[in-house]
Design a protein around this motif. Structure first.
Motif, PDB file in Angstrom:
ATOM      1  N   THR A  28       0.757  -0.842   0.079  1.00 54.67           N
ATOM      2  CA  THR A  28       0.296   0.290  -0.176  1.00 54.67           C
ATOM      3  C   THR A  28       1.264   1.366   0.068  1.00 54.67           C
ATOM      4  O   THR A  28       0.491   1.953  -0.468  1.00 54.67           O
ATOM      5  CB  THR A  28      -1.513  -0.111   1.002  1.00 54.67           C
ATOM      6  OG1 THR A  28      -2.063  -1.270   0.810  1.00 54.67           O
ATOM      7  CG2 THR A  28      -2.109   1.494   1.480  1.00 54.67           C
ATOM      8  N   LEU A  29       2.008   1.276   0.591  1.00 51.16           N
ATOM      9  CA  LEU A  29       2.575   2.426   0.905  1.00 51.16           C
ATOM     10  C   LEU A  29       3.010   2.584  -0.532  1.00 51.16           C
ATOM     11  O   LEU A  29       3.569   3.224  -0.976  1.00 51.16           O
ATOM     12  CB  LEU A  29       4.262   2.023   1.695  1.00 51.16           C
ATOM     13  CG  LEU A  29       5.041   3.232   1.836  1.00 51.16           C
ATOM     14  CD1 LEU A  29       4.391   4.531   2.453  1.00 51.16           C
ATOM     15  CD2 LEU A  29       5.971   3.221   3.514  1.00 51.16           C
ATOM     16  N   ILE A  30       4.402   1.838  -1.079  1.00 49.37           N
ATOM     17  CA  ILE A  30       4.548   0.866  -2.473  1.00 49.37           C
ATOM     18  C   ILE A  30       3.810   2.610  -3.763  1.00 49.37           C
ATOM     19  O   ILE A  30       4.303   3.026  -3.831  1.00 49.37           O
ATOM     20  CB  ILE A  30       4.681   0.369  -2.691  1.00 49.37           C
ATOM     21  CG1 ILE A  30       6.340  -0.331  -1.708  1.00 49.37           C
ATOM     22  CG2 ILE A  30       5.499   0.169  -3.872  1.00 49.37           C
ATOM     23  CD1 ILE A  30       7.000  -1.824  -1.845  1.00 49.37           C
ATOM     24  N   ALA A  31       2.420   1.922  -3.388  1.00 49.53           N
ATOM     25  CA  ALA A  31       1.440   2.255  -4.389  1.00 49.53           C
ATOM     26  C   ALA A  31       1.576   3.850  -4.216  1.00 49.53           C
ATOM     27  O   ALA A  31       1.011   4.686  -4.941  1.00 49.53           O
ATOM     28  CB  ALA A  31       0.228   1.422  -3.802  1.00 49.53           C
ATOM     29  N   GLN A  32       1.144   4.104  -2.723  1.00 53.64           N
ATOM     30  CA  GLN A  32       0.837   5.717  -2.682  1.00 53.64           C
ATOM     31  C   GLN A  32       2.257   6.397  -3.200  1.00 53.64           C
ATOM     32  O   GLN A  32       2.461   6.969  -3.437  1.00 53.64           O
ATOM     33  CB  GLN A  32       0.312   5.608  -1.365  1.00 53.64           C
ATOM     34  CG  GLN A  32      -0.985   4.942  -0.963  1.00 53.64           C
ATOM     35  CD  GLN A  32      -0.509   5.650   0.887  1.00 53.64           C
ATOM     36  OE1 GLN A  32       0.381   5.769   1.673  1.00 53.64           O
ATOM     37  NE2 GLN A  32      -1.352   4.846   1.246  1.00 53.64           N
ATOM     38  N   LEU A  33       3.890   5.905  -2.755  1.00 50.12           N
ATOM     39  CA  LEU A  33       4.700   7.073  -2.862  1.00 50.12           C
ATOM     40  C   LEU A  33       5.040   6.795  -4.850  1.00 50.12           C
ATOM     41  O   LEU A  33       5.300   7.027  -5.286  1.00 50.12           O
ATOM     42  CB  LEU A  33       6.118   5.939  -2.226  1.00 50.12           C
ATOM     43  CG  LEU A  33       6.246   6.344  -0.770  1.00 50.12           C
ATOM     44  CD1 LEU A  33       7.018   5.695  -0.444  1.00 50.12           C
ATOM     45  CD2 LEU A  33       5.437   8.033  -1.052  1.00 50.12           C
ATOM     46  N   GLN A  34       3.949   5.930  -5.415  1.00 51.37           N
ATOM     47  CA  GLN A  34       4.138   5.521  -6.793  1.00 51.37           C
ATOM     48  C   GLN A  34       3.530   6.546  -7.353  1.00 51.37           C
ATOM     49  O   GLN A  34       2.922   6.290  -8.687  1.00 51.37           O
ATOM     50  CB  GLN A  34       4.522   4.337  -7.341  1.00 51.37           C
ATOM     51  CG  GLN A  34       5.292   3.624  -6.867  1.00 51.37           C
ATOM     52  CD  GLN A  34       7.080   3.342  -7.133  1.00 51.37           C
ATOM     53  OE1 GLN A  34       7.331   4.450  -8.304  1.00 51.37           O
ATOM     54  NE2 GLN A  34       8.133   2.729  -7.102  1.00 51.37           N
ATOM     55  N   GLY A  35       2.376   6.220  -6.641  1.00 51.33           N
ATOM     56  CA  GLY A  35       1.256   7.019  -7.891  1.00 51.33           C
ATOM     57  C   GLY A  35       0.361   6.100  -8.174  1.00 51.33           C
ATOM     58  O   GLY A  35      -0.234   6.777  -9.264  1.00 51.33           O
ATOM     59  N   SER A  36       0.074   5.174  -7.899  1.00 55.84           N
ATOM     60  CA  SER A  36      -0.144   3.840  -8.158  1.00 55.84           C
ATOM     61  C   SER A  36      -1.353   3.267  -6.960  1.00 55.84           C
ATOM     62  O   SER A  36      -1.913   3.608  -6.415  1.00 55.84           O
ATOM     63  CB  SER A  36       0.503   2.815  -8.523  1.00 55.84           C
ATOM     64  OG  SER A  36       0.408   1.595  -9.540  1.00 55.84           O
TER      65      SER A  36
END
Length: 101
Positions: A28-36
């Motif tokens: 979830t954090l990766i997705a948020q940081l990637q704008g994904s």
């Protein structure tokens, strides 16, 4: 579940997965940081995994073994049908006995 929600998803299969809480939080954090989205990140991970397996080389060997097993199973089923109904196991030019009446 394979029910599409709209035309754009007509060729998409839905898949429910269970993740440990820490893995879910990280993705979830990766997705948020990637704008994904979480779904996009999971798709990326799966795409990378499939590419890795294909490049590994063992996949073709396993596929050949699976094909051989499918052929053995098909031959056994053809033989069972032949035994049950008295039909030839190989296609021939002779008419089927039930069709000559």
């Amino acid at each position: 579940m394979t029910t599409p929600t709209n035309d754009a998803q007509a060729n998409v299969k839905k898949l429910g997965i269970q993740l440990e809480p820490d893995m879910h939080a990280q993705l979830t954090l990766i997705a948020q940081l990637q704008g994904s989205t979480l779904t996009d990140e999971i798709r990326k991970a799966l795409t990378a995994h499939v590419a890795s397996v294909k490049a590994g080389g063992d996949l073709a060997t396993h596929a050949e073994a699976a094909m051989a097993e499918i052929e053995r199973d098909a031959a056994a089923r053809r033989e069972a049908i032949s035994s049950l109904f008295g039909t030839p196991t190989q296609a021939s030019d002779k008419p089927h006995p039930a069709r000559t009446r």
